[in-house]
Motif scaffolding. Structure first.
Motif, mmCIF file in Angstrom:
data_model
loop_
_atom_site.group_PDB
_atom_site.id
_atom_site.type_symbol
_atom_site.label_atom_id
_atom_site.label_comp_id
_atom_site.label_asym_id
_atom_site.label_seq_id
_atom_site.Cartn_x
_atom_site.Cartn_y
_atom_site.Cartn_z
ATOM 1 N N ASP A 66 0.841 -1.194 0.000
ATOM 2 C CA ASP A 66 0.000 0.000 0.000
ATOM 3 C C ASP A 66 0.879 1.249 0.000
ATOM 4 N N ILE A 67 0.337 2.326 -0.555
ATOM 5 C CA ILE A 67 1.019 3.611 -0.531
ATOM 6 C C ILE A 67 0.309 4.456 0.523
ATOM 7 N N PRO A 68 1.039 4.986 1.491
ATOM 8 C CA PRO A 68 0.395 5.817 2.519
ATOM 9 C C PRO A 68 -0.350 6.999 1.888
ATOM 10 N N ALA A 69 -1.505 7.318 2.432
ATOM 11 C CA ALA A 69 -2.336 8.403 1.902
ATOM 12 C C ALA A 69 -1.562 9.710 1.860
ATOM 13 N N ALA A 70 -0.745 9.970 2.879
ATOM 14 C CA ALA A 70 0.025 11.223 2.905
ATOM 15 C C ALA A 70 0.934 11.323 1.687
ATOM 16 N N ASP A 71 1.528 10.197 1.278
ATOM 17 C CA ASP A 71 2.393 10.202 0.089
ATOM 18 C C ASP A 71 1.589 10.466 -1.179
ATOM 19 N N VAL A 72 0.426 9.856 -1.257
ATOM 20 C CA VAL A 72 -0.434 10.043 -2.437
ATOM 21 C C VAL A 72 -0.816 11.519 -2.568
ATOM 22 N N PHE A 73 -1.259 12.110 -1.448
ATOM 23 C CA PHE A 73 -1.674 13.513 -1.507
ATOM 24 C C PHE A 73 -0.489 14.436 -1.775
ATOM 25 N N ALA A 74 0.666 14.100 -1.268
ATOM 26 C CA ALA A 74 1.864 14.907 -1.548
ATOM 27 C C ALA A 74 2.180 14.867 -3.038
ATOM 28 N N ARG A 75 2.078 13.684 -3.634
ATOM 29 C CA ARG A 75 2.325 13.567 -5.082
ATOM 30 C C ARG A 75 1.303 14.382 -5.876
ATOM 31 N N HIS A 80 -0.028 19.054 -9.239
ATOM 32 C CA HIS A 80 -0.924 20.170 -9.577
ATOM 33 C C HIS A 80 -0.309 21.530 -9.283
ATOM 34 N N ALA A 81 0.743 21.572 -8.499
ATOM 35 C CA ALA A 81 1.402 22.840 -8.206
ATOM 36 C C ALA A 81 2.023 23.444 -9.465
ATOM 37 N N GLY A 82 2.436 22.596 -10.391
ATOM 38 C CA GLY A 82 3.061 23.073 -11.614
ATOM 39 C C GLY A 82 2.098 23.586 -12.654
ATOM 40 N N ARG A 83 0.835 23.466 -12.402
ATOM 41 C CA ARG A 83 -0.170 23.893 -13.396
ATOM 42 C C ARG A 83 -0.482 25.328 -13.308
#
Length: 83
Positions: A66-75, A80-83
């Protein structure tokens, strides 16, 4: 004894589609066309439900960690920061 009740439906642009089906002789009444349409919708929804169930089963059975939710949201924030 009738198990259904009469209803009034406004078809708008779909009226031409219903009329064409009646004129073709494929259906004998507007009720038949509507029932066929509802059966098709039921089949489509059942197929989509099965696709979603299969995807959920696949995700549950995925052996990868599993990928921790915090990592998913950070990604996501980073993407989206670059948009």
């Amino acid at each position: 004894m009738r198990t259904s009740k009469p209803i009034t439906v406004t078809l708008g642009k779909q009226q031409a589609s219903l009329d064409a089906r009646l004129q073709s002789g494929a259906y004998e009444s507007a009720s038949e066309v509507v029932r066929a349409g509802l059966r098709a919708l039921d089949r489509e929804e059942a197929a989509l439900d099965e696709i979603m169930r299969a995807k959920i089963r696949e995700a549950i059975n995925d052996p990868r960690p599993d990928i921790p939710a915090a990592d998913v949201f950070a990604r996501l924030r980073s993407r989206h920061a670059g948009r």
